[in-house]
Design a protein around this motif. Structure first.
Motif, short mmCIF file in Angstrom:
data_model
loop_
_atom_site.label_atom_id
_atom_site.label_comp_id
_atom_site.label_asym_id
_atom_site.label_seq_id
_atom_site.Cartn_x
_atom_site.Cartn_y
_atom_site.Cartn_z
N GLY A 236 0.80 -1.22 0.00
CA GLY A 236 0.00 0.00 0.00
C GLY A 236 0.83 1.26 0.00
N HIS A 237 2.08 1.16 0.42
CA HIS A 237 2.98 2.32 0.45
C HIS A 237 4.03 2.28 -0.65
CE1 HIS A 237 1.30 2.46 4.52
NE2 HIS A 237 1.69 3.72 4.59
N ALA A 238 4.13 1.15 -1.36
CA ALA A 238 5.22 0.97 -2.33
C ALA A 238 5.07 1.90 -3.52
CB ALA A 238 5.25 -0.47 -2.80
N ASP A 239 6.20 2.30 -4.03
CA ASP A 239 6.25 3.13 -5.24
C ASP A 239 6.70 2.23 -6.40
OD1 ASP A 239 6.64 4.90 -7.27
OD2 ASP A 239 8.16 6.12 -6.24
N PHE A 240 5.72 1.74 -7.17
CA PHE A 240 6.03 0.77 -8.22
C PHE A 240 6.76 1.41 -9.40
CE2 PHE A 240 2.64 -1.20 -5.81
CZ PHE A 240 3.04 -2.53 -5.76
N SER A 241 6.80 2.72 -9.46
CA SER A 241 7.54 3.40 -10.53
C SER A 241 8.91 3.89 -10.06
CB SER A 241 6.72 4.60 -11.04
OG SER A 241 6.53 5.56 -10.00
#
Length: 483
Positions: A205-210
């Motif tokens: 939920g906090h991850a930055d996939f970019s």
């Protein structure tokens, strides 16, 4: 005076009736498991290997891949590639049902009766003690943090108590042994998976996939980071040469592919999943302090439950390691019952843990150990797997316990020089090519820190053993017979 022949019955635990029941202390040591005591199916190996690998340490390793500057896509690719080495762990497991004895005894076929003692002394219990310390350190960091949340005063004495309690619980599992591990680990796997999946959901939920590094690595620096990342990930599967120990109670006719694949899959699946979660966590959280970072996204009620699960995972992981390390101590000729051997190894590991926690930074200790230990474990694993291929997995358990000069595994002066030289030269080559935060071999240094320890050590040792077995006239088929 020549050594006297030894049979399976001469092992320190062999005078006791064979018992392999959950909740009872396992009576067998390194002696062969008779066919009428074999039981279970290869499927049980999945849960045995899953529980140790639903792991906090996987989260730490995954985060490290991002912290060293790798793009997220490359980090994820390395996670899959490095964990494919679990196939080697699974492959050598098939020698357990074939021989009915432990990997540290099977390796007498590789190194000879006397040569095996030297190799197992280093890889079977000294490095095992190092891994005990590493995993206990991870759990202790979490446990010590929890004591702070509970309002207990911060002190070295309290830290030592936490470490000793975790070590004691671990050694209890190792003392009860195989059947207890088979019964206990499925329940641990379910509990650990549920809690770690909840944590994973919060991290995602906090991850930055970019995410991408602010200053992308280029040229040699990029290659160095890729090689270091692969070494970190692959170091775990390359350290588990004990897989035959957990498979030796299976019936002799157990399918080889089933034994290998259930073992490998049990470790591969959770390792890939939770190392990936660690990498994703590092895209938005400050994973230089993994425990604080993960706790920052958890509700208060989940923190103590997560810490308990970190401890339980360590108990599962180190319970297996201590179990096999005790067997290894017996196999080098230490005349101790299995339980006493486990306690000796546990005491060494506990002392190392106290030193690591009270003297060194945890994250530094993790990275340094994982980057350097592969120079030994990689060649040993490669030579073992090559031996299984050369022998077509035909191991005579009774002959492996014949320590006499006339036995099939005495070779020349008690040493199979093909195995000894392949491992020694492979480890030397890997040492020249290794690189860590604290030390770099001359080849690595000349290549600006490029860590080639795994490809050089693994492939080089396997090729050397294959060639030397023929050149020295020690082809395995001449020294074994099918059981």
């Amino acid at each position: 005076m020549p050594p006297t022949p030894a049979s399976p019955a001469s092992a320190p635990d062999a005078d006791r009736t064979g018992v392999d029941r959950a909740g009872q202390v396992e009576s067998r040591g390194i002696d062969c498991v008779p066919d009428d005591e074999r039981h279970g199916s290869p499927r049980e190996l999945f849960m045995i290997w899953a529980a140790p690998n639903v792991s906090y340490l996987s989260l730490v390793v995954g985060a490290t891949l991002v912290l060293i500057g790798l793009p997220l896509g490359e980090a994820l690719a390395l996670i899959v590639l490095g964990n494919l080495f679990w196939l080697l762990t699974g492959f050598i497991a098939i020698s357990g049902p074939a021989s009915g004895t432990t990997g540290s005894v099977v390796s007498r076929a590789i190194y000879g009766v006397l040569g095996n003692k030297v190799v197992v002394a280093l890889t079977g219990w000294l490095i095992s003690a190092l891994y005990l310390a590493l995993n206990w350190s991870a759990a202790s960091v979490a446990g010590i943090g929890l004591t702070g949340r509970l309002g207990l005063p911060d002190s070295p004495a309290l830290d030592a108590v936490v470490i000793c309690l975790i070590a004691g619980a671990t050694l209890l599992v190792a003392i009860y042994g195989h059947a207890t591990i088979v019964r206990l680990y499925p329940a641990l796997t379910v509990l650990l998976t549920v809690v770690f999946v909840i944590v994973a959901g919060l991290v995602l939920g906090h991850a930055d996939f970019s995410w991408s590094p602010a200053e992308p690595l280029t040229g040699t620096a990029h290659l160095v980071a890729l090689a270091s990342g692969l070494t970190l990930v692959a170091s775990a599967p390359l350290s588990y040469a004990n897989s035959p120990d957990l498979a030796r109670y299976l019936p002799r006719d157990s399918g080889r592919a089933a034994v290998a694949l259930w073992t490998a899959a049990g470790a591969f699946v959770p390792s890939v999943v939770f190392t990936t979660v660690g990498a994703l966590a590092a895209t938005s959280l400050d994973m230089s302090d993994p425990q604080a970072a993960l706790e920052s996204v958890m509700p208060g009620w989940l923190v103590p439950l997560f810490v308990v699960c970190v401890v339980l995972n360590t108990v599962a992981n180190n319970g297996m390691t201590a179990y096999s390390a005790g067997l290894s101590l017996q196999s080098i000729g230490v005349r101790l019952p299995r339980v006493a051997a486990v306690l000796v190894v546990g005491a060494i590991g506990t002392a190392m843990t106290l030193f690591a926690i009270l003297v060194f930074d945890f994250l530094t200790a993790v990275n340094t150990l994982l980057e350097l230990v592969v120079v030994v474990t990689g060649p040993c694993m490669a030579v073992y797997a090559t031996d299984v291929v050369l022998r077509r997995n035909r191991y005579d358990g009774a002959a492996l316990h014949d320590l006499s000069r006339t036995g099939p595994y005495w070779y020349r002066g008690g040493v199979n020089w093909a195995g000894a030289l392949a491992t020694l030269l492979g480890a030397l080559a890997a040492t020249l090519c290794v690189s860590s935060t604290s030390w770099a071999g001359p080849v690595s240094a000349a290549l600006d820190g490029l860590n080639l320890a795994i490809p050089v050590g693994v492939l080089g040792s396997a090729a050397l053993y294959w060639g030397l077995s023929r050149a020295l006239g020690t082809l395995p088929a001449r020294a074994t017979r099918a059981s």
